[in-house]
Scaffold this active site. Structure first.
Site, PDB file in Angstrom:
ATOM      1  N   ASP A  64       0.827  -1.191   0.000  1.00 46.61           N
ATOM      2  CA  ASP A  64       0.000   0.000   0.000  1.00 46.61           C
ATOM      3  C   ASP A  64       0.872   1.255   0.000  1.00 46.61           C
ATOM      4  OD1 ASP A  64      -2.766   1.108   0.419  1.00 46.61           O
ATOM      5  OD2 ASP A  64      -1.722   2.016   2.112  1.00 46.61           O
ATOM      6  N   THR A  97      -3.463   5.585  -3.827  1.00 46.48           N
ATOM      7  CA  THR A  97      -2.333   6.348  -3.286  1.00 46.48           C
ATOM      8  C   THR A  97      -1.084   6.179  -4.146  1.00 46.48           C
ATOM      9  OG1 THR A  97      -1.909   4.503  -1.799  1.00 46.48           O
ATOM     10  CG2 THR A  97      -3.105   6.344  -0.901  1.00 46.48           C
ATOM     11  N   THR A  98      -0.812   4.939  -4.556  1.00 47.66           N
ATOM     12  CA  THR A  98       0.357   4.708  -5.394  1.00 47.66           C
ATOM     13  C   THR A  98       0.195   5.453  -6.715  1.00 47.66           C
ATOM     14  OG1 THR A  98       0.387   2.512  -4.429  1.00 47.66           O
ATOM     15  CG2 THR A  98       1.893   2.907  -6.244  1.00 47.66           C
ATOM     16  N   ASP A 392      -9.159   0.122   2.176  1.00 45.32           N
ATOM     17  CA  ASP A 392      -9.253   0.599   0.790  1.00 45.32           C
ATOM     18  C   ASP A 392     -10.585   0.192   0.164  1.00 45.32           C
ATOM     19  OD1 ASP A 392      -6.722   1.496   1.213  1.00 45.32           O
ATOM     20  OD2 ASP A 392      -5.771   0.389  -0.433  1.00 45.32           O
TER      21      ASP A 392
HETATM   22  P1  ADP Z   1      -3.145   2.315  -5.628  1.00 47.09           P
HETATM   23  O1  ADP Z   1      -2.449   2.571  -4.340  1.00 47.09           O
HETATM   24  O2  ADP Z   1      -2.874   3.380  -6.625  1.00 47.09           O
HETATM   25  O3  ADP Z   1      -4.589   1.989  -5.471  1.00 47.09           O
HETATM   26  P2  ADP Z   1      -2.822  -0.447  -6.255  1.00 47.09           P
HETATM   27  O4  ADP Z   1      -1.629  -1.255  -5.950  1.00 47.09           O
HETATM   28  O5  ADP Z   1      -4.060  -0.689  -5.479  1.00 47.09           O
HETATM   29  O6  ADP Z   1      -2.403   1.041  -6.204  1.00 47.09           O
HETATM   30  O7  ADP Z   1      -3.128  -0.672  -7.788  1.00 47.09           O
HETATM   31  C1  ADP Z   1      -4.198  -0.019  -8.427  1.00 47.09           C
HETATM   32  C2  ADP Z   1      -4.136  -0.265  -9.907  1.00 47.09           C
HETATM   33  O8  ADP Z   1      -4.243  -1.658 -10.200  1.00 47.09           O
HETATM   34  C3  ADP Z   1      -5.294   0.415 -10.597  1.00 47.09           C
HETATM   35  O9  ADP Z   1      -4.834   1.055 -11.756  1.00 47.09           O
HETATM   36  C4  ADP Z   1      -6.218  -0.741 -10.925  1.00 47.09           C
HETATM   37  O10 ADP Z   1      -7.018  -0.486 -12.048  1.00 47.09           O
HETATM   38  C5  ADP Z   1      -5.246  -1.850 -11.179  1.00 47.09           C
HETATM   39  N1  ADP Z   1      -5.846  -3.173 -11.034  1.00 47.09           N
HETATM   40  C6  ADP Z   1      -6.513  -3.677  -9.988  1.00 47.09           C
HETATM   41  N2  ADP Z   1      -6.919  -4.940 -10.237  1.00 47.09           N
HETATM   42  C7  ADP Z   1      -6.510  -5.249 -11.485  1.00 47.09           C
HETATM   43  C8  ADP Z   1      -6.604  -6.401 -12.332  1.00 47.09           C
HETATM   44  N3  ADP Z   1      -7.227  -7.498 -11.939  1.00 47.09           N
HETATM   45  N4  ADP Z   1      -6.038  -6.338 -13.553  1.00 47.09           N
HETATM   46  C9  ADP Z   1      -5.388  -5.224 -13.944  1.00 47.09           C
HETATM   47  N5  ADP Z   1      -5.260  -4.116 -13.206  1.00 47.09           N
HETATM   48  C10 ADP Z   1      -5.809  -4.109 -11.993  1.00 47.09           C
HETATM   49 MG    MG Z   2      -5.519   0.399  -4.542  1.00 47.76          MG
END
Ligand code: ADP
Ligand code: MG
Length: 546
Positions: A64, A97-98, A392
């Site tokens: 996260d 957040t990322t 989240d």
């Molecule tokens: P953040 O902190 O930005 O939420 P995450 O590590 O949660 O970072 O990643 C979020 C990203 O991963 C988003 O762009 C989301 O659309 C993508 N994502 C989530 N699940 C999937 C999936 N099954 N396939 C492809 N992308 C995904």
């Molecule tokens: Mg996320």
């Protein structure tokens, strides 16, 4: 600058270091990029985890962005600004957040290249502002509606938010998240509000994530203080006390001289009498369950037990607040003031054994909009990461319900917006056009990074994504990281709330702008360290003139 005099004007105290112009910008950008790079690889379900060990040896393993940045204890002011981006994102929408940090880092990298081409930061800032505004317009256009009834869609949002953070039990968890959130939704005159605080998250190590349960009420990680007290109270009338059921020690050093056994007995009797009185106040109010924020004396426990009143002590303030919301009771600071109208109400208050530990469950509360998620899991790290994932997911689902708008994930939305931004850039022309194009490139950092985490060639992936988005029905095509190919993300149920995307753009752009505006770093030497961690920041910090 009006530097007309020959003699340099010295207005800074001795030892103060100053870095100006390009050098200052370059250093700041370098640091911001380093921070963004530190979390970039965690993006998405195939993102890697980071392990952070603090000075005391405590270990955090997380995927996260906000957590990682917070735990990293970054000292540099520019680094701190980047951490703020993650925090703002977390506070506003609870997810993305990322993404927000990666966008900020990308915009600064783009700006660096443009500065090298002699484009002034103010022009870049202007272009970025145009782009940010346009991007949000496009997002609003391509977003689609979601309603409270759309349980399947809400579950997809919860699943997407948790992807990569928990693996086992994720289906069960997202079902619970959706049930919990839809239960606490308030609808008044067509306006929907969701207070995520009404879902209390409690954790207890043991069992597995799939055993996580939704409790219709409040769970407190405390035990009933005395073995003689009832373990289960039906039709609970709950006193919420912010007062100790103890005899206070005197503030001043007083000496009581006791010269005979009678006096000693009288003294003890008096103490006992005071405790007895406190318990009488509790009993008179009609309470049969005491939740005390402070301590309860052994003797007071005994008296309470005799009256068949159950009690828990040293309860956290946040738990007290949750109980106020749930049971409708009031926190009372003096036992003498306790009256029937202060008591909270619940159908049941009882102690249950969870993994060998006693916890108190207060169920069937006056306010049915108060629930708890009791997270279970095999190890401390699993449970901690699950808690963050659940946070989240709760926030994302709540945000989606409030906005009523969603977009598809996996980088599909970013590619679509980038494409439209490039068309828009042509209509602006001039040097700002270049900045808008850099903005579009930055948004594509998201699918590019997702492709990298899936072991796909990032460049080829982007080229294919762009061409598929030009075609009809290409809007939802994104990076299917689980199968390392391009897929329709909507069909895959990878769904995110619109505001997660707009907020990431807003906060990312704001911080990039703030950092770009700095062209002078003045660091006083009086503190001796100038805010520099010893080797704490990666990447060429030695160049820093501070
Ligand atoms: P953040 O902190 O930005 O939420 P995450 O590590 O949660 O970072 O990643 C979020 C990203 O991963 C988003 O762009 C989301 O659309 C993508 N994502 C989530 N699940 C999937 C999936 N099954 N396939 C492809 N992308 C995904
Ligand atoms: Mg996320």
């Amino acid at each position: 600058m009006a530097e007309t005099s020959q003699q340099p004007v010295i207005f800074l105290s001795e030892g103060t270091k100053r870095t100006k112009g390009r050098d200052a910008q370059r250093i700041n950008i370098m640091i911001a990029k380093a921070v963004a790079n530190a979390v970039r690889s965690t993006l998405g379900p195939k993102g890697m985890d980071k392990m952070i060990v603090d000075e005391l040896g405590d270990v955090t393993i997380s995927n996260d962005g906000a957590t990682i940045l917070e735990e990293m204890s970054i000292d540099h002011p520019i680094g701190k600004m980047m951490v703020e981006v993650a925090k703002t994102q977390d506070a506003e929408v609870g997810d993305g957040t990322t993404t927000a940090v990666v966008i900020a880092g990308g915009l600064l990298k783009g700006a660096e290249d443009l500065i090298d081409e002699e484009i002034h930061p103010t022009v870049i800032i202007k272009g970025y502002r145009f782009a940010s505004k346009k991007a949000k317009e496009v997002l609003a256009e391509i977003a689609e509606p979601v309603t409270l009834k759309d349980k399947k869609m809400l579950k997809s949002i919860a699943l997407t938010a948790m992807a990569g953070k928990v693996s086992e039990g994720v289906e069960e968890l997202s079902d619970l998240v959706v049930t919990a959130i839809t239960q606490v939704v308030d609808e008044e005159d067509g306006k929907i509000t969701v207070d995520v605080d009404n879902v209390k998250v409690e954790k207890k190590q043991g069992s597995s994530l799939a055993e996580t349960q939704l409790v219709q009420g409040i769970v407190i990680d405390k035990e009933i203080v005395h073995s003689g007290m009832p373990k289960k109270i039906t039709d609970a009338k709950i006193a919420l006390l912010d007062a100790a059921l103890e005899i206070k020690e005197t503030e001043t050093d007083a000496k009581i001289e006791i010269t005979s056994p009678d006096q000693m007995q009288a003294f003890l009797d008096q103490e006992e009498g005071m405790l007895r009185k406190m318990v009488e106040h509790v009993k008179k109010s009609g309470a049969n369950f005491v939740v005390c924020q402070k301590g309860i004396d052994d003797l007071a426990q005994h008296f309470l037990a005799k009256e068949k009143i159950a009690a828990v002590r040293r309860v956290k303030k946040s738990d007290m607040d949750a109980l106020v919301r749930a049971t409708g009771g009031k926190i009372v600071a003096r036992v003498e003031d306790l009256s029937a109208s202060d008591l909270g109400k619940a159908q049941n208050a009882q102690e249950k054994k969870i993994a060998g530990d006693a916890m108190v469950f207060i169920e069937g509360c006056k306010n049915p909009k108060s629930v708890s998620l009791l997270i279970r899991g095999g190890s401390e790290h699993v449970i901690d990461e699950a808690e963050r994932a659940v946070h989240d997911a709760l926030m994302s689902t709540a945000t989606a319900i409030k906005d009523g708008k969603i977009v598809s994930g996996g980088g599909s939305t970013e590619v679509e917006v980038a494409m439209r931004l490039r068309e828009y850039a042509k209509t602006i022309g001039g040097r700002e056009q270049l900045a808008i194009e850099a903005f579009a490139d930055t948004l594509e950092e998201i699918p590019r990074t997702l492709a990298e985490t899936a072991g796909m060639n990032p460049l080829d992936t982007l080229v294919s994504l762009r061409s598929m988005h030009i075609g009809k029905g290409g809007k939802y095509i994104g990076v299917n990281v689980l199968e390392s190919k391009l897929s329709d993300m909507k069909a895959l149920n990878v769904i995110e709330p619109l505001s997660v995307k707009t907020q990431a753009i807003t906060s990312g752009t704001e911080v990039a702008e703030m950092i770009l505006r700095i062209d002078d770093i003045i660091a006083g030497s009086s503190k001796g360290k100038g805010g520099m961690p010893p080797g704490g920041m990666p990447g060429g910090m030695g160049d820093m003139e501070m």
